[in-house]
Scaffold this active site. Structure first.
Site, mmCIF file in Angstrom:
data_model
loop_
_atom_site.group_PDB
_atom_site.id
_atom_site.type_symbol
_atom_site.label_atom_id
_atom_site.label_comp_id
_atom_site.label_asym_id
_atom_site.label_seq_id
_atom_site.Cartn_x
_atom_site.Cartn_y
_atom_site.Cartn_z
ATOM 1 N N ARG A 23 0.854 -1.194 0.000
ATOM 2 C CA ARG A 23 0.000 0.000 0.000
ATOM 3 C C ARG A 23 0.893 1.248 0.000
ATOM 4 O O ARG A 23 1.956 1.259 0.616
ATOM 5 C CB ARG A 23 -0.873 -0.033 1.251
ATOM 6 C CG ARG A 23 -1.920 1.032 1.338
ATOM 7 C CD ARG A 23 -2.868 0.764 2.505
ATOM 8 N NE ARG A 23 -3.733 -0.362 2.199
ATOM 9 C CZ ARG A 23 -4.110 -1.277 3.085
ATOM 10 N NH1 ARG A 23 -3.700 -1.214 4.337
ATOM 11 N NH2 ARG A 23 -4.903 -2.260 2.736
ATOM 12 N N ASP A 105 0.236 -7.733 8.949
ATOM 13 C CA ASP A 105 -1.184 -8.107 8.922
ATOM 14 C C ASP A 105 -1.973 -7.742 10.167
ATOM 15 O O ASP A 105 -3.089 -7.247 10.056
ATOM 16 C CB ASP A 105 -1.385 -9.615 8.657
ATOM 17 C CG ASP A 105 -0.547 -10.124 7.502
ATOM 18 O OD1 ASP A 105 -0.599 -9.528 6.425
ATOM 19 O OD2 ASP A 105 0.188 -11.110 7.703
ATOM 20 N N ASP A 107 -3.651 -5.909 13.120
ATOM 21 C CA ASP A 107 -3.999 -4.509 13.336
ATOM 22 C C ASP A 107 -4.796 -4.390 14.626
ATOM 23 O O ASP A 107 -5.440 -5.349 15.063
ATOM 24 C CB ASP A 107 -4.858 -3.977 12.180
ATOM 25 C CG ASP A 107 -4.163 -4.100 10.836
ATOM 26 O OD1 ASP A 107 -3.047 -3.582 10.703
ATOM 27 O OD2 ASP A 107 -4.741 -4.714 9.919
ATOM 28 N N ASP A 120 -7.653 -8.982 11.964
ATOM 29 C CA ASP A 120 -6.903 -9.697 10.925
ATOM 30 C C ASP A 120 -6.017 -10.825 11.442
ATOM 31 O O ASP A 120 -4.994 -11.146 10.825
ATOM 32 C CB ASP A 120 -6.086 -8.716 10.077
ATOM 33 C CG ASP A 120 -6.961 -7.676 9.404
ATOM 34 O OD1 ASP A 120 -8.109 -8.007 9.051
ATOM 35 O OD2 ASP A 120 -6.507 -6.533 9.236
ATOM 36 N N GLU A 123 -5.827 -13.409 8.704
ATOM 37 C CA GLU A 123 -4.906 -13.018 7.635
ATOM 38 C C GLU A 123 -3.460 -13.249 8.074
ATOM 39 O O GLU A 123 -2.637 -13.741 7.303
ATOM 40 C CB GLU A 123 -5.136 -11.553 7.282
ATOM 41 C CG GLU A 123 -4.303 -11.052 6.124
ATOM 42 C CD GLU A 123 -4.549 -9.578 5.813
ATOM 43 O OE1 GLU A 123 -3.776 -9.048 5.004
ATOM 44 O OE2 GLU A 123 -5.475 -8.963 6.375
#
Length: 175
Positions: A23, A105, A107, A120, A123
């Site tokens: 990102r 990953d 958070d 997450d 994830e």
């Protein structure tokens, strides 16, 4: 390591453990830039995902990066109070291109009343297996998750009362 200068505009880039760009935040104004801490501000900026999809942030935000911590904190100034989004990831590095870190990953979403939710975990479990995170990384992330939750509970660092508001006031001077 060089560090960004106060008042300059930088890009923030997050990567995944395998080196892939994750990102990009287009523009953040540096409010404090040292080799150990970077504090920045932005408002309604474009964020680009690894697949090229773009979106715009909805509100002003103060970003906190510490070279000794495996997490960073984004304080978002919303109508009903400050919401925080915390990313577990490597300490930042900075080069002339951008401030960079590896996102792991996990958070933590923190609400104005300082309650929080860990996000997450599924994830993280998937990527830990797919990208073969070393045991040392898992141990570091666990310790830093504990440190982050302690800071939230004790309202320390970027969670201190008035931290985000005072840095936001400084951000307004650069707009």
């Amino acid at each position: 390591m060089s560090f960004p200068t106060t008042g300059s505009s930088i890009q923030i880039q997050s990567y995944k453990h395998n080196g892939q760009l994750h990102r990009v935040w287009e523009e953040t104004i540096v409010l404090k830039g040292t080799s150990s801490v970077v504090i920045g501000g932005n408002d309604r900026i474009i964020v680009t995902e690894s697949d090229g999809r773009q979106w715009r942030t909805r509100e002003p935000a103060i970003c906190y990066f510490n070279a000794d911590q495996w997490f960073n904190v984004i304080g978002m100034l919303r109508e009903h109070g400050i919401h925080y989004y915390c990313n577990l990831g490597t300490p930042f590095t900075y080069d002339e291109e951008a401030l960079k870190y590896i996102d792991y990953d996990l958070d933590v979403k923190v609400f104005p009343d300082m309650t929080y939710t860990i996000l997450d975990e599924d994830e993280f479990a998937l990527h830990r297996k797919e990208m073969d995170y070393p045991k040392e990384i898992n141990d570091i992330l666990k310790r830093n998750m504990d440190e982050l939750c302690s800071m939230i509970n004790q309202r320390k660092g970027p969670f201190e009362p008035d931290f985000v508001e005072s840095w936001y006031e400084r951000f307004l001077e650069y707009r």
